[in-house]
Design a protein around this motif. Structure first.
Motif, short mmCIF file in Angstrom:
data_model
loop_
_atom_site.label_atom_id
_atom_site.label_comp_id
_atom_site.label_asym_id
_atom_site.label_seq_id
_atom_site.Cartn_x
_atom_site.Cartn_y
_atom_site.Cartn_z
N CYS A 37 -29.52 20.03 -1.29
CA CYS A 37 -30.37 19.21 -1.90
C CYS A 37 -29.89 17.98 -2.53
CB CYS A 37 -31.32 19.84 -2.68
SG CYS A 37 -32.46 18.80 -3.87
N CYS A 38 -28.77 18.33 -3.61
CA CYS A 38 -28.24 17.64 -4.58
C CYS A 38 -27.09 16.98 -4.40
CB CYS A 38 -28.07 18.48 -5.97
SG CYS A 38 -29.80 19.25 -6.48
N ASN A 46 -32.20 17.68 -12.73
CA ASN A 46 -32.82 18.66 -13.76
C ASN A 46 -32.96 19.97 -13.06
OD1 ASN A 46 -33.04 16.79 -15.97
ND2 ASN A 46 -34.36 15.56 -14.37
N PHE A 47 -33.20 21.02 -13.69
CA PHE A 47 -33.41 22.49 -13.30
C PHE A 47 -34.35 22.78 -14.14
CE2 PHE A 47 -29.19 21.65 -11.59
CZ PHE A 47 -29.05 22.05 -10.35
N LYS A 68 -24.37 14.64 -11.56
CA LYS A 68 -25.37 13.99 -12.43
C LYS A 68 -26.41 15.07 -13.07
CE LYS A 68 -25.37 9.53 -11.47
NZ LYS A 68 -25.59 8.67 -12.37
N LEU A 69 -25.88 16.15 -13.86
CA LEU A 69 -26.55 17.12 -14.38
C LEU A 69 -27.49 16.51 -15.46
CD1 LEU A 69 -27.39 20.08 -14.48
CD2 LEU A 69 -25.61 20.40 -15.85
N PRO A 121 -27.72 20.78 -21.72
CA PRO A 121 -28.90 20.91 -22.71
C PRO A 121 -30.03 21.89 -21.74
CG PRO A 121 -28.51 18.63 -21.67
CD PRO A 121 -27.51 19.33 -21.29
N VAL A 122 -30.44 22.83 -22.80
CA VAL A 122 -31.47 23.75 -22.26
C VAL A 122 -32.45 24.02 -23.19
CG1 VAL A 122 -29.99 25.78 -22.70
CG2 VAL A 122 -31.59 26.06 -21.16
N GLY A 123 -33.84 23.87 -22.69
CA GLY A 123 -34.85 24.07 -23.43
C GLY A 123 -35.33 25.48 -22.83
N ILE A 124 -35.73 26.48 -23.79
CA ILE A 124 -36.37 27.93 -23.53
C ILE A 124 -37.78 27.68 -24.03
CG2 ILE A 124 -36.27 30.02 -23.97
CD1 ILE A 124 -33.61 29.14 -22.97
#
Length: 191
Positions: A37-38, A46-47, A68-69, A121-124
């Motif tokens: 895919c990427c 983005n994940f 390009k994370l 960068p990670v949001g929970i």
């Protein structure tokens, strides 16, 4: 996924079977899908991962470089392992669920404990159900399956609790809105 598409994002759903496979077998399967895919993306990738999917996102990013994370959002992910997996570890239920479910406990040899802190960068997003029915299995606030505390991770960029259950958070409009907010701005909206 449809709410992300409505917000203008291209969404690639990554599928896997968690029954009868070990975590490394699932990781191999999803890695092929993500790489396909990427590999030629010109925009940020983005994940978003729910529960075990969030652990798989972390494992993938630990083992692969994404040019390009962008940002990562984890929904109800047992980053510190699952007390429910500990509680049911010797039951027939875990035999049915397979080796990956057995690897989700809280001991030092568990799959979640094998993952490094994020460099991205990670949001929970943690869910919370207002019920005391499972307090003997999962003490404290939880989404019915994963404790709020177990979702937290060293190095997380932002954290939010939303009143929703573990399975239903995938369909919750507030979870979707906050996911989009984090992907766009790197923080969640204040409630």
């Amino acid at each position: 996924a449809s709410r992300l598409e409505d917000a203008g994002y291209y969404v690639q759903r990554v599928g896997y079977s968690s029954l009868h496979q070990k975590p490394d077998e699932i990781l191999q399967d999803i890695s092929l899908q993500i790489n396909q895919c990427c590999q030629n993306h010109t925009q940020n990738v983005n994940f978003v991962g729910h529960s075990l999917g969030g652990l798989m996102v972390r494992a993938y990013l630990q083992n692969n470089k994404v040019d390009k994370l962008g940002r990562v959002v984890l929904l109800g992910t047992p980053n510190k392992g699952s007390k429910a997996a500990d509680h049911f570890s010797n039951s027939w239920l875990m035999d049915i669920l397979g080796p990956t479910a057995k690897a989700l406990g809280t001991d030092d040899k568990s799959f979640p404990k094998s993952l490094k802190p994020p460099y991205y960068p990670v949001g929970i997003i943690a869910g919370e159900l207002k019920s005391k029915l499972n307090d003997t299995v999962i003490p404290g606030k939880d989404d019915g399956l994963v404790s709020v505390e177990a979702t937290k991770i060293d190095g997380m960029t932002d954290f939010i609790i939303i009143e929703t259950g573990h399975s239903m958070m995938r369909y919750d409009s507030e979870v979707a809105d906050q996911t989009i907010e984090f992907i766009k701005n790197g923080v969640f909206k204040e409630k």
